[in-house]
Enzyme design. Sequence first.
Site, PDB file in Angstrom:
ATOM      1  N   ASP A  64     -12.726  -1.685   4.319  1.00  0.00           N
ATOM      2  CA  ASP A  64     -11.319  -1.801   4.574  1.00  0.00           C
ATOM      3  C   ASP A  64     -10.789  -1.460   5.907  1.00  0.00           C
ATOM      4  O   ASP A  64     -10.175  -2.236   6.481  1.00  0.00           O
ATOM      5  CB  ASP A  64     -10.573  -0.814   3.738  1.00  0.00           C
ATOM      6  CG  ASP A  64     -10.070  -1.155   2.701  1.00  0.00           C
ATOM      7  OD1 ASP A  64     -10.292  -2.382   2.038  1.00  0.00           O
ATOM      8  OD2 ASP A  64      -9.748  -0.541   1.597  1.00  0.00           O
TER       9      ASP A  64
ATOM     10  N   ASP B 274       0.820  -1.129   0.068  1.00  0.00           N
ATOM     11  CA  ASP B 274      -0.061  -0.008   0.186  1.00  0.00           C
ATOM     12  C   ASP B 274       0.735   1.333  -0.028  1.00  0.00           C
ATOM     13  O   ASP B 274       0.487   2.314  -0.655  1.00  0.00           O
ATOM     14  CB  ASP B 274      -1.003   0.130   1.299  1.00  0.00           C
ATOM     15  CG  ASP B 274      -2.247  -0.730   1.296  1.00  0.00           C
ATOM     16  OD1 ASP B 274      -2.640  -0.766  -0.200  1.00  0.00           O
ATOM     17  OD2 ASP B 274      -2.833  -1.351   2.112  1.00  0.00           O
TER      18      ASP B 274
ATOM     19  N   HIS C  70      -4.357  -4.744  -6.588  1.00  0.00           N
ATOM     20  CA  HIS C  70      -4.577  -4.965  -5.479  1.00  0.00           C
ATOM     21  C   HIS C  70      -6.031  -5.429  -5.499  1.00  0.00           C
ATOM     22  O   HIS C  70      -6.712  -5.636  -4.541  1.00  0.00           O
ATOM     23  CB  HIS C  70      -4.781  -3.582  -4.516  1.00  0.00           C
ATOM     24  CG  HIS C  70      -3.328  -3.108  -4.083  1.00  0.00           C
ATOM     25  ND1 HIS C  70      -2.958  -2.974  -2.748  1.00  0.00           N
ATOM     26  CD2 HIS C  70      -2.290  -2.903  -4.991  1.00  0.00           C
ATOM     27  CE1 HIS C  70      -1.691  -2.698  -2.807  1.00  0.00           C
ATOM     28  NE2 HIS C  70      -1.457  -2.550  -4.139  1.00  0.00           N
TER      29      HIS C  70
HETATM   30  N1  DCM Z   1      -3.140   4.462   2.327  1.00  0.00           N
HETATM   31  C1  DCM Z   1      -1.676   4.512   2.106  1.00  0.00           C
HETATM   32  N2  DCM Z   1      -1.185   5.690   1.813  1.00  0.00           N
HETATM   33  C2  DCM Z   1      -1.958   6.479   1.211  1.00  0.00           C
HETATM   34  C3  DCM Z   1      -3.457   6.569   1.337  1.00  0.00           C
HETATM   35  C4  DCM Z   1      -3.889   5.378   1.884  1.00  0.00           C
HETATM   36  O1  DCM Z   1      -0.998   3.712   2.879  1.00  0.00           O
HETATM   37  N3  DCM Z   1      -1.608   7.732   0.962  1.00  0.00           N
HETATM   38  C5  DCM Z   1      -3.608   3.236   2.732  1.00  0.00           C
HETATM   39  C6  DCM Z   1      -4.946   3.382   3.810  1.00  0.00           C
HETATM   40  C7  DCM Z   1      -5.666   2.062   3.683  1.00  0.00           C
HETATM   41  C8  DCM Z   1      -5.401   1.389   2.339  1.00  0.00           C
HETATM   42  O2  DCM Z   1      -4.220   2.327   1.953  1.00  0.00           O
HETATM   43  O3  DCM Z   1      -5.616   1.593   4.834  1.00  0.00           O
HETATM   44  C9  DCM Z   1      -6.298   0.838   1.465  1.00  0.00           C
HETATM   45  O4  DCM Z   1      -5.506   0.056   0.350  1.00  0.00           O
HETATM   46  P1  DCM Z   1      -5.870  -1.554   0.206  1.00  0.00           P
HETATM   47  O5  DCM Z   1      -7.090  -1.890   0.437  1.00  0.00           O
HETATM   48  O6  DCM Z   1      -5.645  -1.764  -1.334  1.00  0.00           O
HETATM   49  O7  DCM Z   1      -4.797  -2.355   1.160  1.00  0.00           O
HETATM   50  N1  DCM Z   2      -9.877  -0.357  -5.184  1.00  0.00           N
HETATM   51  C1  DCM Z   2     -10.531  -1.444  -5.528  1.00  0.00           C
HETATM   52  N2  DCM Z   2     -11.021  -1.599  -6.696  1.00  0.00           N
HETATM   53  C2  DCM Z   2     -10.877  -0.375  -7.916  1.00  0.00           C
HETATM   54  C3  DCM Z   2     -10.195   0.532  -7.108  1.00  0.00           C
HETATM   55  C4  DCM Z   2      -9.658   1.068  -5.962  1.00  0.00           C
HETATM   56  O1  DCM Z   2     -10.836  -2.281  -4.750  1.00  0.00           O
HETATM   57  N3  DCM Z   2     -11.562  -0.615  -8.804  1.00  0.00           N
HETATM   58  C5  DCM Z   2      -9.319  -0.142  -3.836  1.00  0.00           C
HETATM   59  C6  DCM Z   2      -7.896  -0.141  -3.544  1.00  0.00           C
HETATM   60  C7  DCM Z   2      -7.831   0.548  -2.137  1.00  0.00           C
HETATM   61  C8  DCM Z   2      -9.133   1.449  -2.231  1.00  0.00           C
HETATM   62  O2  DCM Z   2     -10.230   0.951  -3.240  1.00  0.00           O
HETATM   63  O3  DCM Z   2      -7.960  -0.261  -1.107  1.00  0.00           O
HETATM   64  C9  DCM Z   2      -8.907   2.881  -2.683  1.00  0.00           C
HETATM   65  O4  DCM Z   2      -7.957   2.748  -3.727  1.00  0.00           O
HETATM   66  P1  DCM Z   2      -7.396   4.453  -4.344  1.00  0.00           P
HETATM   67  O5  DCM Z   2      -6.482   4.828  -3.034  1.00  0.00           O
HETATM   68  O6  DCM Z   2      -6.882   3.763  -5.525  1.00  0.00           O
HETATM   69  O7  DCM Z   2      -8.724   5.356  -4.428  1.00  0.00           O
HETATM   70 ZN    ZN Z   3      -3.949  -3.317  -0.757  1.00  0.00          ZN
HETATM   71 ZN    ZN Z   4      -9.224  -1.648  -0.018  1.00  0.00          ZN
END
Ligand code: DCM
Ligand code: DCM
Ligand code: ZN
Ligand code: ZN
Length: 268
Positions: free
Chosen positions: A153, A45, A60
């Site tokens: 999440d 992330d 992801h």
């Molecule tokens: N996140 C991060 N850095 C950012 C914004 C969000 O690390 N600038 C993290 C916050 C969420 C996570 O990304 O907990 C969500 O991503 P995913 O569900 O793909 O693991």
């Molecule tokens: N995400 C997802 N499906 C998508 C786009 C994003 O599941 N089509 C997830 C990834 C991160 C969260 O949503 O966990 C926020 O994504 P982002 O930081 O890219 O907006």
């Molecule tokens: Zn992730």
């Molecule tokens: Zn997510």
Amino acid sequence: WGALGHTTVAYIASSLVAPSTQTYFQALLNNNTDAYLAGVATWADSFRYTSAGRWSAPLHFIDAEDNPPVSCGVVYNRDCPIKGCVIGAIGNYTKRILDNEVSHYEKYIAAKFLVHFIGDIHQPLHDENLDIGGNGISVNFTGIPTNLHAIWDTNMPEKLVGSYSYAAAAKWAATLTAAIKTGAYKAETKAWLQGMDLNDPISSALTWASEANAFVCTTVMPQGVNAVRGQELSGAYYLAAVPVIQLQVARAGYRLAAWLDLIANGVK
Ligand code: DCM
Ligand code: DCM
Ligand code: ZN
Ligand code: ZN
Ligand code: DCM
């Protein structure tokens, strides 16, 4: 998942893997503590928000083009685009660790991605296209405006066990590991391994994605998007979601352990 979910999945896996698997991955990750998996669980992330790591953002999730709540389903060839998806990524990084031609550094990166992606594939909205995996569905949670994806999440797991820390994750992991070994999940864990085949990581991951995606129809939006959009979801909605969140985090940890066991045996 947010940091709490990913770190919990990693702690569950580290308490279930075989000793030889622990030895292999502690060496690969250069970390001889109990946190050798937990310590890398959120790396992917951070990486995807760097300019060097932007390419990895689509890995992801998989945007299943189904029609919840009427019909749910993941179709790999329909839903995984050229830029990649979580199912393809699990396939690629699994193969990379098993490949004798691949460098130690590349295997280290692959291990960090795998620990994270086997977590994400168990979050139902990471297996759904609708409104960008729910990111476009505005909701309120304890009076705070957010979106449906973010509460799955982060907000709902944190309401359940407390805000993110290694200690909170380790404690939640201990509870779920006990349910796996001797408690409520014990009878079903054998079924959690159905469809798992190291020689076919894509169909293995498709099994996990399809199972998680089904919860979009039954639990995430059983009455459709309009029944959740703009709503306060920290009450009855949260209570219905909790058993699914617990189950999916437990399954992710259990399957991550089993997958790492297969890999560690495969590289010998
Ligand atoms: N996140 C991060 N850095 C950012 C914004 C969000 O690390 N600038 C993290 C916050 C969420 C996570 O990304 O907990 C969500 O991503 P995913 O569900 O793909 O693991
Ligand atoms: N995400 C997802 N499906 C998508 C786009 C994003 O599941 N089509 C997830 C990834 C991160 C969260 O949503 O966990 C926020 O994504 P982002 O930081 O890219 O907006
Ligand atoms: Zn992730
Ligand atoms: Zn997510
Ligand atoms: N990276 C890479 N090759 C891949 C996957 C990821 O080089 N196949 C990334 C991961 C590292 C980054 O490159 O974070 C640069 O390495 P470092 O962060 O160790 O300087």
